[in-house]
Write a protein that holds these residues in place. Structure first.
Motif, PDB file in Angstrom:
ATOM      1  N   SER A   1     -41.029 -19.656   0.434  1.00 29.96           N
ATOM      2  CA  SER A   1     -39.542 -19.276  -0.265  1.00 29.96           C
ATOM      3  C   SER A   1     -38.868 -20.529  -0.851  1.00 29.96           C
ATOM      4  CB  SER A   1     -38.767 -18.833   1.145  1.00 29.96           C
ATOM      5  OG  SER A   1     -38.472 -19.843   1.874  1.00 29.96           O
ATOM      6  N   ALA A   2     -38.166 -20.058  -1.577  1.00 33.98           N
ATOM      7  CA  ALA A   2     -37.182 -21.023  -2.421  1.00 33.98           C
ATOM      8  C   ALA A   2     -36.630 -22.131  -1.359  1.00 33.98           C
ATOM      9  CB  ALA A   2     -36.025 -20.499  -3.259  1.00 33.98           C
ATOM     10  N   TYR A   3     -36.316 -21.663  -0.378  1.00 29.55           N
ATOM     11  CA  TYR A   3     -35.422 -22.615   0.628  1.00 29.55           C
ATOM     12  C   TYR A   3     -36.475 -23.768   1.130  1.00 29.55           C
ATOM     13  CZ  TYR A   3     -32.564 -24.322   4.570  1.00 29.55           C
ATOM     14  OH  TYR A   3     -31.733 -25.002   5.320  1.00 29.55           O
ATOM     15  N   VAL A   4     -37.925 -22.922   1.576  1.00 31.18           N
ATOM     16  CA  VAL A   4     -38.886 -24.160   2.245  1.00 31.18           C
ATOM     17  C   VAL A   4     -39.175 -24.865   1.139  1.00 31.18           C
ATOM     18  CG1 VAL A   4     -41.200 -23.964   3.103  1.00 31.18           C
ATOM     19  CG2 VAL A   4     -39.577 -22.447   3.802  1.00 31.18           C
ATOM     20  N   LYS A   5     -39.553 -24.483  -0.043  1.00 25.07           N
ATOM     21  CA  LYS A   5     -39.854 -25.308  -1.251  1.00 25.07           C
ATOM     22  C   LYS A   5     -38.895 -26.323  -1.321  1.00 25.07           C
ATOM     23  CE  LYS A   5     -42.530 -22.125  -4.242  1.00 25.07           C
ATOM     24  NZ  LYS A   5     -42.476 -21.604  -5.345  1.00 25.07           N
ATOM     25  N   TYR A   6     -37.551 -26.262  -1.030  1.00 21.96           N
ATOM     26  CA  TYR A   6     -36.341 -27.291  -1.425  1.00 21.96           C
ATOM     27  C   TYR A   6     -36.680 -28.191  -0.202  1.00 21.96           C
ATOM     28  CZ  TYR A   6     -31.782 -29.183  -0.985  1.00 21.96           C
ATOM     29  OH  TYR A   6     -30.695 -30.175  -0.970  1.00 21.96           O
ATOM     30  N   GLU A   7     -36.870 -27.806   1.155  1.00 19.09           N
ATOM     31  CA  GLU A   7     -37.045 -28.783   2.021  1.00 19.09           C
ATOM     32  C   GLU A   7     -38.225 -29.516   1.994  1.00 19.09           C
ATOM     33  OE1 GLU A   7     -35.095 -29.282   4.656  1.00 19.09           O
ATOM     34  OE2 GLU A   7     -33.603 -27.988   4.054  1.00 19.09           O
ATOM     35  N   MET A   8     -39.220 -28.971   1.364  1.00 22.43           N
ATOM     36  CA  MET A   8     -40.513 -29.936   1.234  1.00 22.43           C
ATOM     37  C   MET A   8     -40.258 -30.872   0.183  1.00 22.43           C
ATOM     38  SD  MET A   8     -42.459 -28.777   3.553  1.00 22.43           S
ATOM     39  CE  MET A   8     -40.899 -28.389   4.679  1.00 22.43           C
ATOM     40  N   PHE A   9     -39.593 -30.395  -1.051  1.00 18.60           N
ATOM     41  CA  PHE A   9     -39.091 -31.505  -2.133  1.00 18.60           C
ATOM     42  C   PHE A   9     -38.256 -32.628  -1.418  1.00 18.60           C
ATOM     43  CE2 PHE A   9     -35.604 -32.250  -5.159  1.00 18.60           C
ATOM     44  CZ  PHE A   9     -36.372 -32.765  -6.280  1.00 18.60           C
TER      45      PHE A   9
ATOM     46  N   VAL B   1     -45.538 -38.956  11.336  1.00 18.03           N
ATOM     47  CA  VAL B   1     -46.025 -38.170  10.064  1.00 18.03           C
ATOM     48  C   VAL B   1     -45.557 -36.691   9.985  1.00 18.03           C
ATOM     49  CG1 VAL B   1     -47.647 -38.032   8.269  1.00 18.03           C
ATOM     50  CG2 VAL B   1     -47.727 -39.965   9.804  1.00 18.03           C
ATOM     51  N   SER B   2     -45.011 -36.032   8.877  1.00 15.18           N
ATOM     52  CA  SER B   2     -44.967 -34.694   9.185  1.00 15.18           C
ATOM     53  C   SER B   2     -45.851 -34.030   8.018  1.00 15.18           C
ATOM     54  CB  SER B   2     -43.298 -34.424   8.699  1.00 15.18           C
ATOM     55  OG  SER B   2     -43.262 -33.058   8.549  1.00 15.18           O
ATOM     56  N   SER B   3     -46.128 -32.945   8.462  1.00 13.19           N
ATOM     57  CA  SER B   3     -46.790 -32.062   7.408  1.00 13.19           C
ATOM     58  C   SER B   3     -46.110 -31.273   6.516  1.00 13.19           C
ATOM     59  CB  SER B   3     -47.876 -31.009   8.380  1.00 13.19           C
ATOM     60  OG  SER B   3     -47.128 -29.947   9.045  1.00 13.19           O
ATOM     61  N   VAL B   4     -46.798 -30.669   5.541  1.00 11.89           N
ATOM     62  CA  VAL B   4     -46.007 -29.722   4.918  1.00 11.89           C
ATOM     63  C   VAL B   4     -46.427 -28.393   5.192  1.00 11.89           C
ATOM     64  CG1 VAL B   4     -45.990 -28.864   2.198  1.00 11.89           C
ATOM     65  CG2 VAL B   4     -46.267 -31.369   2.856  1.00 11.89           C
ATOM     66  N   ASP B   5     -45.137 -27.803   5.415  1.00 11.95           N
ATOM     67  CA  ASP B   5     -45.268 -26.234   5.671  1.00 11.95           C
ATOM     68  C   ASP B   5     -45.710 -25.163   4.566  1.00 11.95           C
ATOM     69  OD1 ASP B   5     -44.321 -26.971   7.972  1.00 11.95           O
ATOM     70  OD2 ASP B   5     -42.213 -26.434   7.604  1.00 11.95           O
ATOM     71  N   ARG B   6     -46.763 -24.400   4.888  1.00 11.77           N
ATOM     72  CA  ARG B   6     -47.320 -23.127   3.924  1.00 11.77           C
ATOM     73  C   ARG B   6     -47.219 -22.037   4.432  1.00 11.77           C
ATOM     74  NH1 ARG B   6     -50.349 -25.889  -0.184  1.00 11.77           N
ATOM     75  NH2 ARG B   6     -48.983 -27.317  -1.022  1.00 11.77           N
ATOM     76  N   PHE B   7     -46.775 -20.779   3.794  1.00  8.53           N
ATOM     77  CA  PHE B   7     -46.812 -19.399   4.498  1.00  8.53           C
ATOM     78  C   PHE B   7     -48.219 -18.969   4.206  1.00  8.53           C
ATOM     79  CE2 PHE B   7     -42.200 -19.998   3.800  1.00  8.53           C
ATOM     80  CZ  PHE B   7     -42.137 -19.814   5.291  1.00  8.53           C
ATOM     81  N   ILE B   8     -48.768 -18.011   4.921  1.00  4.52           N
ATOM     82  CA  ILE B   8     -49.858 -17.303   4.738  1.00  4.52           C
ATOM     83  C   ILE B   8     -49.548 -15.840   4.462  1.00  4.52           C
ATOM     84  CG2 ILE B   8     -52.331 -16.408   5.550  1.00  4.52           C
ATOM     85  CD1 ILE B   8     -52.358 -18.999   7.071  1.00  4.52           C
ATOM     86  N   GLY B   9     -49.990 -15.004   3.429  1.00  5.04           N
ATOM     87  CA  GLY B   9     -49.580 -13.744   3.350  1.00  5.04           C
ATOM     88  C   GLY B   9     -50.308 -13.084   4.537  1.00  5.04           C
ATOM     89  N   ARG B  10     -49.930 -11.474   4.652  1.00  7.33           N
ATOM     90  CA  ARG B  10     -50.626 -10.550   5.435  1.00  7.33           C
ATOM     91  C   ARG B  10     -52.097 -10.437   5.388  1.00  7.33           C
ATOM     92  NH1 ARG B  10     -47.541 -11.560   9.562  1.00  7.33           N
ATOM     93  NH2 ARG B  10     -45.456 -11.372   9.009  1.00  7.33           N
TER      94      ARG B  10
END
Length: 375
Positions: A172-180, A155-164
């Motif tokens: 990012s659009a690329y990560v959203k695309y990968e998760m989709f 099972v893979s998780s979903v990646d999420r970024f945290i701001g500073r």
């Protein structure tokens, strides 16, 4: 002939980025491969690989100890890749809380440290997580629920970024695309890759554990070989920050692709559709086609230069491509957060990293050791 080369290149890029998701969406409507989740509590071994992580290992262990999972059903193992700072001492300070330390006598890389932990693990389900990744209190419980389905191997998780500022930021659009894409792959059949920062697998599928191959990708390959599938769980989220050092981030991308190519080349028999069915197409498209996109982009750009003198529409096509790369260059120099600049810049950056990864793979460069990334 040039026209055939040009249009073939464009069609190839379109298929890799858009045609494949459309195919998966159609298959998902037909196959409807849902995951039969349930709140189960098998014995879990939570593995954290680290090298010189004294600044963050304590926070990671605390985050793991706070997991809402039966304490007698989970063990925490920190795998030190021969750390030379205070990492090991910090881990030992949590011994009374049940945290175990395993240490590689020599520094041989993340996968080698993970292997030592896998061999020492007593859990039926192994959960792997990077030091820099934070998970919610019910993160382990959520990712484990998927294993109630006997067809699920990993099972893979979903990646999420945290701001500073500590808040969840926009991806990012690329990560959203990968998760989709992962979501579509799960619904249509199986994933082709896992998130290396937070994933889980049945321990029985973690053998053979290859110390020179990317552990997340290789675990997925092992699962499919044995008749299981990999799924993406939208409820299991790994939170992490962007790298402070853009050069290190680029190097990480190169390293990830180069190591992925190595796993792929050792898994060529899995391109046999008569044995592996849909997965063969998924593996070919999501991995190999994606890694060939930079070559297709270069081919389309160069061929459009030569075709520009033959017809006016090729002049416009060339100008459009040139303008896109100019926006990418502007995004690089200005570091603008505007999407009109950020997306072209990141697109070019990713494909440039793939080109360099191929170069390093062909030179037989290996990426075994790793340094903690400043985030």
């Amino acid at each position: 002939m040039l026209e055939i080369i040009f249009w073939s290149s464009l069609i190839f890029v379109f298929y890799a980025y858009f045609g494949y998701p459309l195919l998966l969406a159609a298959l998902a409507l037909i196959r409807k491969n849902t995951v039969r989740k349930a709140d189960i509590t098998p014995r879990v071994s939570f593995i954290i690989a680290a090298h010189n992580e004294e600044k963050r290992i304590g926070e990671k262990i605390k985050n793991t100890l706070e997991q809402d999972y039966p304490k007698d059903r989970i063990e925490i193992i920190a795998a030190s890749d021969s750390s030379t700072d205070g990492t090991d001492d910090i881990v030992r300070s949590y011994r009374s809380s049940g945290v175990k330390l395993v240490r590689a006598p020599e520094r041989k890389g993340k996968e080698n440290a993970q292997k030592i932990a896998v061999d020492a693990a007593s859990g039926e389900i192994l959960v792997f997580s990077d030091v820099a990744t934070r998970i919610e209190r019910d993160g382990v419980r959520k990712i484990v629920r998927n294993f109630n389905d006997p067809t699920v191997g990993c099972v893979s998780s979903v990646d999420r970024f945290i701001g500073r500022d500590g808040r969840v930021s926009g991806e990012s659009a690329y990560v959203k695309y990968e998760m989709f894409l992962r979501n579509l792959e799960s619904r249509a059949g199986t994933l082709v890759g896992l998130s290396g920062s937070f994933f889980a697998a049945r321990k029985s599928l973690c053998y053979p554990w290859m110390v020179d191959l990317q552990s997340d990708f290789n675990t997925l390959i092992n699962s499919v070989k044995r008749g299981y599938r990999g799924v993406s769980d939208p409820d299991s989220i790994g939170y992490y920050q962007d790298l402070n050092d853009e050069k290190k981030e680029f190097s990480r991308k190169v390293r990830t692709v180069a190591r992925g190519i190595r796993v792929f080349m050792k898994s060529l028999p899995m391109l046999n559709p008569f044995r592996y069915g849909l997965f063969s197409l998924q593996l070919f498209t999501h991995k190999l086609c994606r890694w060939f996109i930079p070559f297709a982009l270069l081919t389309s750009l160069i061929s459009s230069v030569f075709l520009a003198g033959a017809a006016h529409h090729y002049i416009y096509i060339f100008i459009t491509q040139a303008a896109f790369y100019a926006l990418a260059a502007l995004g690089f120099w200005t570091r603008s957060e505007k999407k009109a600049l950020k997306i072209p810049f990141f697109f070019v950056l990713v494909n440039l990293s793939i080109l360099i990864a191929w170069y390093k793979y062909l030179k037989r460069e290996t990426f075994v050791k790793w340094e903690p990334s400043a985030r």
